[in-house]
Design a protein around this motif. Structure first.
Motif, PDB file in Angstrom:
ATOM      1  N   GLU A 195       1.666   5.378  -1.684  1.00 30.93           N
ATOM      2  CA  GLU A 195       1.611   6.283  -2.828  1.00 30.93           C
ATOM      3  C   GLU A 195       2.753   5.977  -3.780  1.00 30.93           C
ATOM      4  N   ASN A 217      -4.944  -0.653  -2.708  1.00 30.92           N
ATOM      5  CA  ASN A 217      -4.345   0.159  -1.637  1.00 30.92           C
ATOM      6  C   ASN A 217      -3.138   0.968  -2.102  1.00 30.92           C
ATOM      7  N   ILE A 218      -2.855   0.917  -3.409  1.00 32.48           N
ATOM      8  CA  ILE A 218      -1.779   1.744  -3.962  1.00 32.48           C
ATOM      9  C   ILE A 218      -2.403   2.948  -4.663  1.00 32.48           C
ATOM     10  N   ARG A 219      -1.990   4.125  -4.261  1.00 35.59           N
ATOM     11  CA  ARG A 219      -2.488   5.359  -4.865  1.00 35.59           C
ATOM     12  C   ARG A 219      -1.497   5.825  -5.935  1.00 35.59           C
ATOM     13  N   HIS A 233      -0.110   8.496  -8.618  1.00 31.22           N
ATOM     14  CA  HIS A 233      -0.069   9.907  -9.011  1.00 31.22           C
ATOM     15  C   HIS A 233       0.814   9.975 -10.258  1.00 31.22           C
ATOM     16  N   ARG A 293       4.418   7.725  -7.066  1.00 29.06           N
ATOM     17  CA  ARG A 293       4.451   8.919  -7.924  1.00 29.06           C
ATOM     18  C   ARG A 293       5.224   8.584  -9.193  1.00 29.06           C
ATOM     19  N   SER A 327       0.854  -1.185   0.000  1.00 32.34           N
ATOM     20  CA  SER A 327       0.000   0.000   0.000  1.00 32.34           C
ATOM     21  C   SER A 327       0.886   1.230   0.000  1.00 32.34           C
ATOM     22  N   ILE A 334      -5.726  -0.599 -10.519  1.00 30.78           N
ATOM     23  CA  ILE A 334      -6.512  -0.194  -9.353  1.00 30.78           C
ATOM     24  C   ILE A 334      -7.277  -1.384  -8.784  1.00 30.78           C
TER      25      ILE A 334
END
Length: 310
Positions: free
Chosen positions: A92, A119-121, A123, A94, A90, A114
């Motif tokens: 972020e 749980n991985i965001r 950007h 970038r 999990s 997704i």
């Protein structure tokens, strides 16, 4: 001194404006200014020269900001080390991605990624290779998706796939009647190119042995940041442009009639992930690699033929 104050001075350095920095940090401008004043008082130095617009660091401020970036990077690393130890997939990620890969990869990658890694965001920002390398070194990106090797010893490259180049030719050119073409067959005045700064443009210049000083005699010159725009220019105005393989897979059957192969060995590029060697988001980056290689067509990913990598 605390982490929050360090984040504030880095934000002001990046934006060179207190209001913009406060908006970036989601605090009021008076709060941000007060916290920076407290840090300056604690260190007994002035970090920023507020008499100049845009705001610039003082000489000692530059050193303090650079150290703050190192501390913030190490603090993020500590968090990632703990997550990695606990097997926590999990956080972020970038990502910087070059514009000649983004439209042919991202639309197919995002939704499955997704779903598989909720749980991985992600950007994601489109930017040219040079800026991706800079942002990686500053710690503003975790990973880049590029198509030219950086040769930077501080960065690690993770190969993804190789894709060959094709010519997209107008039916009004002599090349349209050829099955295979040579780079030397291409007339520079007929070639539509991406704008300066794109690594794909540089690769095409090498392929066609063009230089910055090449003489173009046309009364109209156009350089685009979009491959789709170059395709449309060929269709409406004649000439030729060069496409990477993933872009060709997106073409309609009608448009594929304009595609011509280069003679063996075919020119190609290698698309890879590039990361800072000190990064520890290994599991997240491995997940990204898996997501990409799961999408890339098998005939591209498993390609074994000899190619001329530009």
């Amino acid at each position: 001194m605390n982490i929050q104050q360090l984040e504030y001075i880095v934000a002001v350095d990046n934006h060179r404006h207190f209001v913009q920095a406060s908006e970036h940090c989601n605090v009021t401008q008076p709060t941000l200014s007060m916290m920076i004043r407290k840090l300056e008082d604690e260190l007994s130095v002035k970090i920023f020269d507020r008499t100049k617009q845009p705001i610039v660091p003082t000489a000692i401020g530059r050193l303090i900001i650079d150290q703050a970036k190192t501390i913030l990077f190490e603090a993020r690393q500590m968090t990632e080390i703990a997550k990695h130890f606990n097997g926590d997939l999990s956080g972020e990620l970038r990502i910087g991605i070059i514009p000649t890969v983004a439209p042919y990869l991202l639309p197919h990658l995002v939704q499955p990624f997704i779903e598989n890694y909720p749980n991985i965001r992600l950007h994601v920002s489109e930017m040219i290779t040079e800026r991706i390398i800079t942002e990686l070194k500053l710690g503003n990106l975790d990973v880049g998706i590029v198509a030219s090797l950086s040769g930077d010893s501080g960065l690690q490259e993770i190969p993804l796939y190789k894709e060959i180049f094709y010519a997209y030719v107008s039916e009004n050119t002599e090349l349209y009647n050829k099955q295979y073409i040579l780079p030397g067959d291409i007339e520079p005045n007929d070639l539509w190119l991406l704008e300066e700064g794109h690594c794909f443009r540089t690769q095409i210049q090498r392929l066609c042995e063009l230089s910055r000083s090449s003489q173009f005699g046309n009364s109209f010159q156009y350089r685009s940041g979009s491959i789709e725009t170059l395709i449309r220019m060929v269709e409406k105005n004649g000439g030729i442009t060069i496409l990477p393989e993933l872009a060709v897979t997106e073409l309609s059957e009608e448009r594929k009639k304009h595609i011509r192969h280069f003679q063996f060995p075919e020119p190609a590029r290698e698309v890879c992930l590039v990361v800072n060697r000190e990064q520890v988001k290994t599991r997240l980056i491995d997940a990204l690699k898996t997501g990409i290689t799961d999408y890339v067509p098998k005939e591209i990913y498993d390609k074994k033929v000899e190619m001329r990598i530009l």
